[in-house]
Design an enzyme around this catalytic site. Sequence first.
Site, mmCIF file in Angstrom:
data_model
loop_
_atom_site.group_PDB
_atom_site.id
_atom_site.type_symbol
_atom_site.label_atom_id
_atom_site.label_comp_id
_atom_site.label_asym_id
_atom_site.label_seq_id
_atom_site.Cartn_x
_atom_site.Cartn_y
_atom_site.Cartn_z
ATOM 1 C CG ASP A 204 -27.253 -29.644 10.123
ATOM 2 O OD1 ASP A 204 -28.166 -30.102 9.403
ATOM 3 O OD2 ASP A 204 -26.426 -28.814 9.708
ATOM 4 C CG HIS A 250 -23.661 -26.746 13.221
ATOM 5 N ND1 HIS A 250 -22.937 -26.540 12.083
ATOM 6 C CD2 HIS A 250 -24.731 -27.476 12.848
ATOM 7 C CE1 HIS A 250 -23.540 -27.128 11.067
ATOM 8 N NE2 HIS A 250 -24.626 -27.703 11.495
ATOM 9 C CB CYS A 359 -17.055 -28.976 11.362
ATOM 10 S SG CYS A 359 -17.301 -27.694 12.560
HETATM 11 N N1 LIG Z 1 -20.227 -28.696 12.704
HETATM 12 C C1 LIG Z 1 -20.010 -27.464 12.270
HETATM 13 N N2 LIG Z 1 -20.053 -27.230 10.980
HETATM 14 N N3 LIG Z 1 -19.836 -26.533 13.178
HETATM 15 C C2 LIG Z 1 -19.508 -25.189 12.871
HETATM 16 C C3 LIG Z 1 -20.167 -24.250 13.809
HETATM 17 C C4 LIG Z 1 -19.794 -22.874 13.479
HETATM 18 C C5 LIG Z 1 -20.574 -21.841 14.250
HETATM 19 N N4 LIG Z 1 -21.834 -21.577 13.623
HETATM 20 C C6 LIG Z 1 -19.728 -20.574 14.322
HETATM 21 O O1 LIG Z 1 -19.967 -19.674 13.565
HETATM 22 O O2 LIG Z 1 -18.815 -20.515 15.100
#
Ligand SMILES: NC(=[NH2+])NCCC[C@H](N)C(=O)O
Length: 376
Positions: A204, A250, A359
């Site tokens: 991603d 991410h 995001c």
């Molecule tokens: N580009 C994105 N959708 N980023 C979201 C990251 C969220 C990350 N997995 C968390 O739980 O904090």
Amino acid sequence: MTQPQLAAPAGVHSFDDFTPLREVVVGRADHYTAHDADPTWRLFYFENVAPHLAAGQRQLSIPQQIVDELNEDVTGFADALAGCGVRVLRPSAPGKDVQVSSPWWSSSATPPLNVRDNTVILGKTIVETAPHIRGRVFENDHLKAHFTRYFEQGANWLSMPRPALAAGSLDTAYFDREGIDVTAATADETAVPVDGLGLEMVFDGAQCVRLGRDVLVNVSNHNHELAYRWLERNFPDLRWHRLPGIADNHVDSIVVPLRPGLMLLRSPHYRQFLPEPMRGWEAIYPPPSSVPEQDYDEFGFVIPTASRYIDINVLSVDENTVVVNSLYPELIALLEQRGFTVVPVRHRHRRLFGGGHHCFTLDTVRDGGPEDYLAA
Ligand SMILES: NC(=[NH2+])NCCC[C@H](N)C(=O)O
């Protein structure tokens, strides 16, 4: 004298996350009334959702009131960016209950909300990445009108090989290393295997941190390693750095550069993953929050697809101006103490749809070029 007007759009040009922002795509969440918890979705969000999911449960419906409030907040965000003089583009509207299928599987389509995830802009090139989640394979079709226009204006446009996402395409190494067995939770009985396919390139855009001529890339399994090699081979003029297993996928709720020498960092633990010159950068760590977490009990829906760190997922308008969730006053105060102008924008349901303001965006035009921000 009148205020200088923004120059006419000059095509894709985006090398970082903090120089003056001119043009941005802001996602949309029409009809985001369910998550399809298919095996690829379960694996992707495993860290967040595993304790909340029953085996085999697929459709997780989201009450319309929450979707309406989300869309209200996303509109407020788009308006705030326009108010900062940024040209805001939107994806086309997704339909209701759209199904996607391939010869190997079928799933429900994800609306184009987190547009950071399926594309990374590398200078003057649009790179469509190789989705982890089946329901996201056609999501970028909602941005193609913009990509085509940018291409006509001179941008380059590449796409990683589209993954089959058949049974066995995805690597569980990140969890295996942690001693977490994901096999039962991600059982994939209905998918058709592709003979001899093995692990694919899957990646991603939100696994990248762009810093001028340097790009940091989270590589936490073999799917990502193949993508890293693809990026290196296609962009030999950029300097590539692995963030080895800094996250499951991410990275933009872990490390968010605000300007050269200063970043938001989830905790000091993450410094060791950064390239040497960045370990000396000053960090702002997320302060404790006084605002109580939203209570979803009345909706009977409590499946968080983002961690409580999602509010460090801020979007910079320039090196001194940052859009921050208005529901995190402690971070706003901290940034203001550091001399930032904060644009507070409400984002209530940030833990339910996998993304914060960073995001939700794809910054296609920023002023900065391929600077060397990691020079000794
Ligand atoms: N580009 C994105 N959708 N980023 C979201 C990251 C969220 C990350 N997995 C968390 O739980 O904090």
